[in-house]
Motif scaffolding. Sequence first.
Motif, mmCIF file in Angstrom:
data_model
loop_
_atom_site.group_PDB
_atom_site.id
_atom_site.type_symbol
_atom_site.label_atom_id
_atom_site.label_comp_id
_atom_site.label_asym_id
_atom_site.label_seq_id
_atom_site.Cartn_x
_atom_site.Cartn_y
_atom_site.Cartn_z
ATOM 1 N N LYS A 194 69.278 -41.232 -23.059
ATOM 2 C CA LYS A 194 68.541 -41.535 -24.289
ATOM 3 C C LYS A 194 69.082 -42.805 -24.941
ATOM 4 O O LYS A 194 69.332 -43.812 -24.295
ATOM 5 C CB LYS A 194 68.562 -40.338 -25.248
ATOM 6 C CG LYS A 194 67.596 -39.246 -24.864
ATOM 7 C CD LYS A 194 67.283 -38.257 -25.971
ATOM 8 C CE LYS A 194 68.405 -37.786 -26.814
ATOM 9 N NZ LYS A 194 68.088 -36.668 -27.698
ATOM 10 N N ASP A 219 74.193 -38.838 -26.706
ATOM 11 C CA ASP A 219 73.829 -37.696 -25.863
ATOM 12 C C ASP A 219 74.386 -37.880 -24.468
ATOM 13 O O ASP A 219 74.221 -38.945 -23.848
ATOM 14 C CB ASP A 219 72.304 -37.577 -25.775
ATOM 15 C CG ASP A 219 71.685 -37.189 -27.099
ATOM 16 O OD1 ASP A 219 71.676 -35.981 -27.408
ATOM 17 O OD2 ASP A 219 71.217 -38.082 -27.821
ATOM 18 N N ALA A 246 66.658 -30.257 -21.943
ATOM 19 C CA ALA A 246 65.381 -29.912 -22.580
ATOM 20 C C ALA A 246 65.331 -28.436 -22.918
ATOM 21 O O ALA A 246 66.023 -27.609 -22.313
ATOM 22 C CB ALA A 246 64.212 -30.286 -21.665
ATOM 23 N N HIS A 277 60.589 -36.008 -25.004
ATOM 24 C CA HIS A 277 61.390 -36.017 -26.220
ATOM 25 C C HIS A 277 60.540 -36.406 -27.429
ATOM 26 O O HIS A 277 60.644 -35.789 -28.505
ATOM 27 C CB HIS A 277 62.567 -36.987 -26.050
ATOM 28 C CG HIS A 277 63.533 -36.970 -27.173
ATOM 29 N ND1 HIS A 277 63.770 -38.067 -27.981
ATOM 30 C CD2 HIS A 277 64.332 -35.986 -27.657
ATOM 31 C CE1 HIS A 277 64.675 -37.755 -28.889
ATOM 32 N NE2 HIS A 277 65.026 -36.497 -28.723
ATOM 33 N N LYS A 328 58.170 -33.494 -28.139
ATOM 34 C CA LYS A 328 58.885 -32.401 -28.806
ATOM 35 C C LYS A 328 59.007 -32.666 -30.299
ATOM 36 O O LYS A 328 58.752 -31.789 -31.128
ATOM 37 C CB LYS A 328 60.277 -32.242 -28.188
ATOM 38 C CG LYS A 328 61.121 -31.151 -28.830
ATOM 39 C CD LYS A 328 62.544 -31.171 -28.321
ATOM 40 C CE LYS A 328 63.332 -32.302 -28.977
ATOM 41 N NZ LYS A 328 64.800 -32.201 -28.711
ATOM 42 N N HIS A 329 59.377 -33.897 -30.667
ATOM 43 C CA HIS A 329 59.546 -34.221 -32.080
ATOM 44 C C HIS A 329 58.201 -34.312 -32.803
ATOM 45 O O HIS A 329 58.106 -33.943 -33.976
ATOM 46 C CB HIS A 329 60.345 -35.511 -32.241
ATOM 47 C CG HIS A 329 61.815 -35.309 -32.060
ATOM 48 N ND1 HIS A 329 62.597 -34.691 -33.008
ATOM 49 C CD2 HIS A 329 62.654 -35.621 -31.036
ATOM 50 C CE1 HIS A 329 63.855 -34.641 -32.592
ATOM 51 N NE2 HIS A 329 63.909 -35.193 -31.395
#
Length: 413
Positions: A115, A135, A181, A223, A226-227
Amino acid sequence: MQMESRQVPQKSIQTFFSILKDYINQQEMDTFATPMTEELLDDLCYLGAIHSVAPVLYYMFRKREKELVDLWPEQMNWLRQQYIFAVTRSINQEIGKKEIQEAFRSQGIPVIFFKGIQIRSYYPVPETRTMGDLDCLIREEDRSRAHEIMTDLGYSCSADQGNVWVYSKGMVVIEMHSRIAGNNISNGVDYMQFFSDAMNRTIEEDEELCLKKEYHFCFLIYHIAKHLSSTGAGVRMFMDLVIFLKHYGMAFDKEEEERLLKEASLDKVAVTIGNLCNRWFGFWWGIEEMPEEVLNELEEYVVAGGTFGFATHNIGDVYRRKSYEKPGTGRDTEQKRTIKMFWHYLFPGKEYMSMFIPGVKKQTWLLPAAWVKRGWIGLFRRRQHTFSTIRSMTKNDGNRSYREYQMLKKIGL
């Protein structure tokens, strides 16, 4: 500077994206075709703050700094402070990353940084890519040894449950994942399983172990998705995608990427994300037409919300949105939706509750004990957060939640 949430005029938003586009392409100030005013600079500072790109703005203003400082010293001094802090934190984070890599390498334990910390090196000026934490990924079987290494390096551990353990030392915060994830998107796909082979999807670049580019890019799409499904995803995440693609250029396998996105049921949301990236930054690998209305709705959601959507949303909005899922026979009443919303909040599934009692994943009968433990923590350790969430869930913003639920469904979420 005062950074209270507010609505920004469209002209200021357009100038904001023009600056970011110039930065990505390393073009000099075509940005100020629009004359600078104090109101515009205030808007740019606000957008820079909520989207965590203020250092980029300062970098782009550097050749006109004296002129702008003379006119508006408060705003420019704030931007300079953000830039200096970003550079300082970046240096500390890079030192921490190298220290961890060397320590793990000496013990024969693979560790993959991914990331933001990897993408930062692709930025025109890496120090301007801000991040709160780094991360990294390890194997689950290496968790205890990894913990020993981190404590030996002087890191303190603030979270040691579930798949993500958190370590900190000075300005450096590390999120150490054993899985990259979770199943946070309501489209029925098991993303925890889909990305469970991440440690086997690696390649060495510049003497560092990293995720293969197409696999990593697919994860970045996930990602953002998801957000978006939660409180929101900011402009910086979209910038990352464009900078990632520009970095790899012709070496990026588009066919492989499209295959991965289709397998992950992320192809539809990727098209939407790509259209926004093309609109804002003039770059994507290929654009498919989609309704402007949907793009406009998503743009408003992203721009107003900031980095993780917290300028306009909080976790209570997520539970309110969930109340519209799987309606019963006929139209759900507001009372039924409220019951459904609180049920989701009070009794989450075993994946989420494994953060409180790890054994829940295999022993479902432990769920009630996990709910009790979470409730005790919520009442006595995180009381303010708990009541803030409940207040948000009960405020009268059902119309906005329903519109966002419909918009997310249209883009495959």
